[in-house]
Scaffold this motif. Structure first.
Motif, PDB file in Angstrom:
ATOM      1  N   VAL A 140     -22.943  30.750  69.903  1.00  0.00           N
ATOM      2  CA  VAL A 140     -23.234  29.745  68.883  1.00  0.00           C
ATOM      3  C   VAL A 140     -22.515  28.438  69.205  1.00  0.00           C
ATOM      4  O   VAL A 140     -23.087  27.341  69.093  1.00  0.00           O
ATOM      5  CB  VAL A 140     -22.846  30.254  67.478  1.00  0.00           C
ATOM      6  CG1 VAL A 140     -22.885  29.118  66.464  1.00  0.00           C
ATOM      7  CG2 VAL A 140     -23.782  31.376  67.037  1.00  0.00           C
ATOM      8  N   CYS A 141     -21.262  28.534  69.626  1.00  0.00           N
ATOM      9  CA  CYS A 141     -20.511  27.331  70.014  1.00  0.00           C
ATOM     10  C   CYS A 141     -21.137  26.655  71.228  1.00  0.00           C
ATOM     11  O   CYS A 141     -21.225  25.418  71.291  1.00  0.00           O
ATOM     12  CB  CYS A 141     -19.054  27.676  70.301  1.00  0.00           C
ATOM     13  SG  CYS A 141     -18.095  28.132  68.848  1.00  0.00           S
ATOM     14  N   GLU A 142     -21.572  27.451  72.194  1.00  0.00           N
ATOM     15  CA  GLU A 142     -22.234  26.897  73.371  1.00  0.00           C
ATOM     16  C   GLU A 142     -23.519  26.167  72.968  1.00  0.00           C
ATOM     17  O   GLU A 142     -23.809  25.064  73.458  1.00  0.00           O
ATOM     18  CB  GLU A 142     -22.541  28.007  74.375  1.00  0.00           C
ATOM     19  CG  GLU A 142     -21.302  28.575  75.047  1.00  0.00           C
ATOM     20  CD  GLU A 142     -21.568  29.807  75.891  1.00  0.00           C
ATOM     21  OE1 GLU A 142     -20.669  30.226  76.637  1.00  0.00           O
ATOM     22  OE2 GLU A 142     -22.699  30.368  75.804  1.00  0.00           O
ATOM     23  N   GLY A 143     -24.273  26.779  72.069  1.00  0.00           N
ATOM     24  CA  GLY A 143     -25.497  26.149  71.595  1.00  0.00           C
ATOM     25  C   GLY A 143     -25.228  24.863  70.841  1.00  0.00           C
ATOM     26  O   GLY A 143     -25.951  23.872  70.996  1.00  0.00           O
ATOM     27  N   GLN A 144     -24.171  24.860  70.028  1.00  0.00           N
ATOM     28  CA  GLN A 144     -23.820  23.657  69.286  1.00  0.00           C
ATOM     29  C   GLN A 144     -23.414  22.531  70.237  1.00  0.00           C
ATOM     30  O   GLN A 144     -23.784  21.368  70.033  1.00  0.00           O
ATOM     31  CB  GLN A 144     -22.684  23.959  68.307  1.00  0.00           C
ATOM     32  CG  GLN A 144     -22.180  22.756  67.524  1.00  0.00           C
ATOM     33  CD  GLN A 144     -23.196  22.184  66.553  1.00  0.00           C
ATOM     34  OE1 GLN A 144     -24.284  22.730  66.377  1.00  0.00           O
ATOM     35  NE2 GLN A 144     -22.859  21.077  65.921  1.00  0.00           N
ATOM     36  N   GLN A 145     -22.653  22.874  71.290  1.00  0.00           N
ATOM     37  CA  GLN A 145     -22.261  21.843  72.251  1.00  0.00           C
ATOM     38  C   GLN A 145     -23.473  21.286  72.987  1.00  0.00           C
ATOM     39  O   GLN A 145     -23.578  20.077  73.235  1.00  0.00           O
ATOM     40  CB  GLN A 145     -21.249  22.399  73.261  1.00  0.00           C
ATOM     41  CG  GLN A 145     -20.699  21.343  74.218  1.00  0.00           C
ATOM     42  CD  GLN A 145     -19.972  20.226  73.491  1.00  0.00           C
ATOM     43  OE1 GLN A 145     -19.035  20.477  72.734  1.00  0.00           O
ATOM     44  NE2 GLN A 145     -20.394  18.986  73.709  1.00  0.00           N
ATOM     45  N   LYS A 168     -27.769  28.673  69.485  1.00  0.00           N
ATOM     46  CA  LYS A 168     -27.249  28.126  68.231  1.00  0.00           C
ATOM     47  C   LYS A 168     -27.723  28.894  67.002  1.00  0.00           C
ATOM     48  O   LYS A 168     -26.989  29.003  66.013  1.00  0.00           O
ATOM     49  CB  LYS A 168     -27.657  26.656  68.104  1.00  0.00           C
ATOM     50  CG  LYS A 168     -27.049  25.962  66.889  1.00  0.00           C
ATOM     51  CD  LYS A 168     -27.380  24.489  66.843  1.00  0.00           C
ATOM     52  CE  LYS A 168     -26.822  23.869  65.562  1.00  0.00           C
ATOM     53  NZ  LYS A 168     -27.134  22.431  65.454  1.00  0.00           N
ATOM     54  N   THR A 169     -28.917  29.444  67.058  1.00  0.00           N
ATOM     55  CA  THR A 169     -29.514  30.078  65.874  1.00  0.00           C
ATOM     56  C   THR A 169     -29.949  31.522  66.102  1.00  0.00           C
ATOM     57  O   THR A 169     -29.600  32.423  65.343  1.00  0.00           O
ATOM     58  CB  THR A 169     -30.733  29.261  65.390  1.00  0.00           C
ATOM     59  OG1 THR A 169     -30.319  27.945  65.051  1.00  0.00           O
ATOM     60  CG2 THR A 169     -31.382  29.918  64.184  1.00  0.00           C
ATOM     61  N   ALA A 170     -30.717  31.748  67.171  1.00  0.00           N
ATOM     62  CA  ALA A 170     -31.395  33.035  67.321  1.00  0.00           C
ATOM     63  C   ALA A 170     -30.439  34.196  67.582  1.00  0.00           C
ATOM     64  O   ALA A 170     -30.684  35.323  67.133  1.00  0.00           O
ATOM     65  CB  ALA A 170     -32.432  32.953  68.446  1.00  0.00           C
ATOM     66  N   VAL A 171     -29.343  33.943  68.309  1.00  0.00           N
ATOM     67  CA  VAL A 171     -28.436  35.057  68.621  1.00  0.00           C
ATOM     68  C   VAL A 171     -27.820  35.653  67.354  1.00  0.00           C
ATOM     69  O   VAL A 171     -27.556  36.857  67.296  1.00  0.00           O
ATOM     70  CB  VAL A 171     -27.315  34.627  69.603  1.00  0.00           C
ATOM     71  CG1 VAL A 171     -27.893  34.299  70.971  1.00  0.00           C
ATOM     72  CG2 VAL A 171     -26.492  33.466  69.057  1.00  0.00           C
ATOM     73  N   LEU A 172     -27.610  34.841  66.318  1.00  0.00           N
ATOM     74  CA  LEU A 172     -27.035  35.374  65.083  1.00  0.00           C
ATOM     75  C   LEU A 172     -28.062  36.190  64.302  1.00  0.00           C
ATOM     76  O   LEU A 172     -27.704  37.171  63.646  1.00  0.00           O
ATOM     77  CB  LEU A 172     -26.475  34.240  64.217  1.00  0.00           C
ATOM     78  CG  LEU A 172     -25.678  34.683  62.988  1.00  0.00           C
ATOM     79  CD1 LEU A 172     -24.527  35.613  63.368  1.00  0.00           C
ATOM     80  CD2 LEU A 172     -25.151  33.472  62.215  1.00  0.00           C
ATOM     81  N   VAL A 173     -29.320  35.813  64.387  1.00  0.00           N
ATOM     82  CA  VAL A 173     -30.375  36.615  63.769  1.00  0.00           C
ATOM     83  C   VAL A 173     -30.463  37.968  64.469  1.00  0.00           C
ATOM     84  O   VAL A 173     -30.524  39.025  63.823  1.00  0.00           O
ATOM     85  CB  VAL A 173     -31.728  35.883  63.822  1.00  0.00           C
ATOM     86  CG1 VAL A 173     -32.842  36.759  63.249  1.00  0.00           C
ATOM     87  CG2 VAL A 173     -31.656  34.557  63.057  1.00  0.00           C
TER      88      VAL A 173
END
Length: 324
Positions: A140-145, A168-173
């Motif tokens: 998620v942090c990598e996606g945000q960066q 940023k989004t899909a991995v948490l789903v």
């Protein structure tokens, strides 16, 4: 199997019972505020749903579901700071209601709190859950960066954008689904497959979110409409328009997304007109359907009954047909 509304009610009751009421108030009140703003509670419901799909009482997955929701809301607090967003779910964002320093620190404590909800599980399950959340948090942090970097880059590709929203989004789903499967002690193959199902659904979900940011209803959406345009976010809509537009309109888009303005009304209108002119809106909807279908294809491999697969298929369809 319980209905989604029943799972949501069960989760909300558990969340209310486990809301921190400690001192100092200026640390915990903002955390409770963001958790209390509502939202669809999609991710914790996925954890509870997955537990039941694999023949486990959903109550056993409530701590894991709460960890997912607290972690998700931590990311929202920090994202809103980075985006300078004034609204979240139709209400003031944490850093607007308090201040930036409070928002940062309250977000930090939420991230740490999320892990504490795994303490109830026996060591093997605890280890799998913490390992999954840690992996997901890094992604998620990598996606945000990547998202931040894209704001100042003029050569972002559609492939890079899809990778960014995956992290940023899909991995948490995907993780939300997998946590329920872990609690239910599903076998390794099914844990991987339910994660893959969630990953593809999460990509479709974020593309839908991007679409609704422009073409949704602000009151229902709960966020500032066209915020992505104001913040120069290079979403799928923007990148597809660049791919399809004439040289003249491509230059107009690039110029508008190269600076931030005080008054954005004309900018928003011009950008939306270009999106519609070249069918970027339609292309985005088609890609949403593509990833939804990829998620459904995974269901064929999961060791679940036909009826239970249909529950996941119906859930995915309803999620993608939302207008908010």
């Amino acid at each position: 199997m319980h209905s989604l509304s029943e799972l949501r009610d069960s989760f909300l009751q558990y969340l209310k019972q486990n809301t921190p009421t400690k001192e100092p108030q200026n640390l915990y009140d903002p955390a409770n505020y963001i958790l209390g703003l509502g939202g669809k509670r999609v991710r914790p419901i996925l954890t509870l749903m997955a537990a039941e799909l694999f023949d486990t009482e959903h109550e056993k997955a409530l701590p894991a579901a709460t960890a997912v929701e607290i972690f998700h809301n931590f990311t929202l607090v920090h994202d809103d700071i980075m985006d300078e967003a004034p609204l979240r779910r139709g209400k003031e964002t944490v850093h607007h209601k308090w201040n930036i320093n409070t928002g940062i620190l309250s977000g930090d404590v939420m991230m740490i709190m999320a892990y504490s909800f795994f303490d109830i599980y026996e060591p093997k399950v605890f280890k799998k859950l913490t390992k999954l959340l840690s992996k997901t948090a890094i992604e998620v942090c990598e996606g945000q960066q990547m998202d931040v970097d894209f704001e100042t880059r003029s050569n972002v590709s559609i492939e890079e954008y899809l990778q960014m929203i995956t992290y940023k989004t899909a991995v948490l789903v995907g993780a939300a689904f997998k946590m329920g499967a872990i609690v239910a002690r599903a076998d390794k193959s099914d844990r991987k497959l339910i994660y893959k199902f969630g990953l593809n659904l999460g990509i479709a979900f974020q593309l839908q979110d991007d679409y609704l940011d422009i073409f949704g209803d602000e009151a229902a959406f709960g966020k500032q409409i066209a915020g992505d345009i104001i913040e120069n976010k290079k979403t799928y809509l923007y990148l597809k328009a660049l791919e399809l537009a004439s040289l003249e309109d491509k230059q107009i888009l690039e110029d508008l997304f190269a600076k931030k303005l005080e008054d954005n009304d004309d900018k928003i209108k011009t950008v939306v007109d270009i999106y519609k002119k070249y069918g970027s809106d339609v292309a985005t909807q088609q890609t949403i359907q593509k990833y939804t279908n990829k998620a459904f294809e995974v269901l064929n491999e999961i060791d679940l009954s036909k009826d239970r697969k249909q529950i996941l298929r119906d859930f995915g369809s309803n999620l993608m047909n939302r207008a908010f």
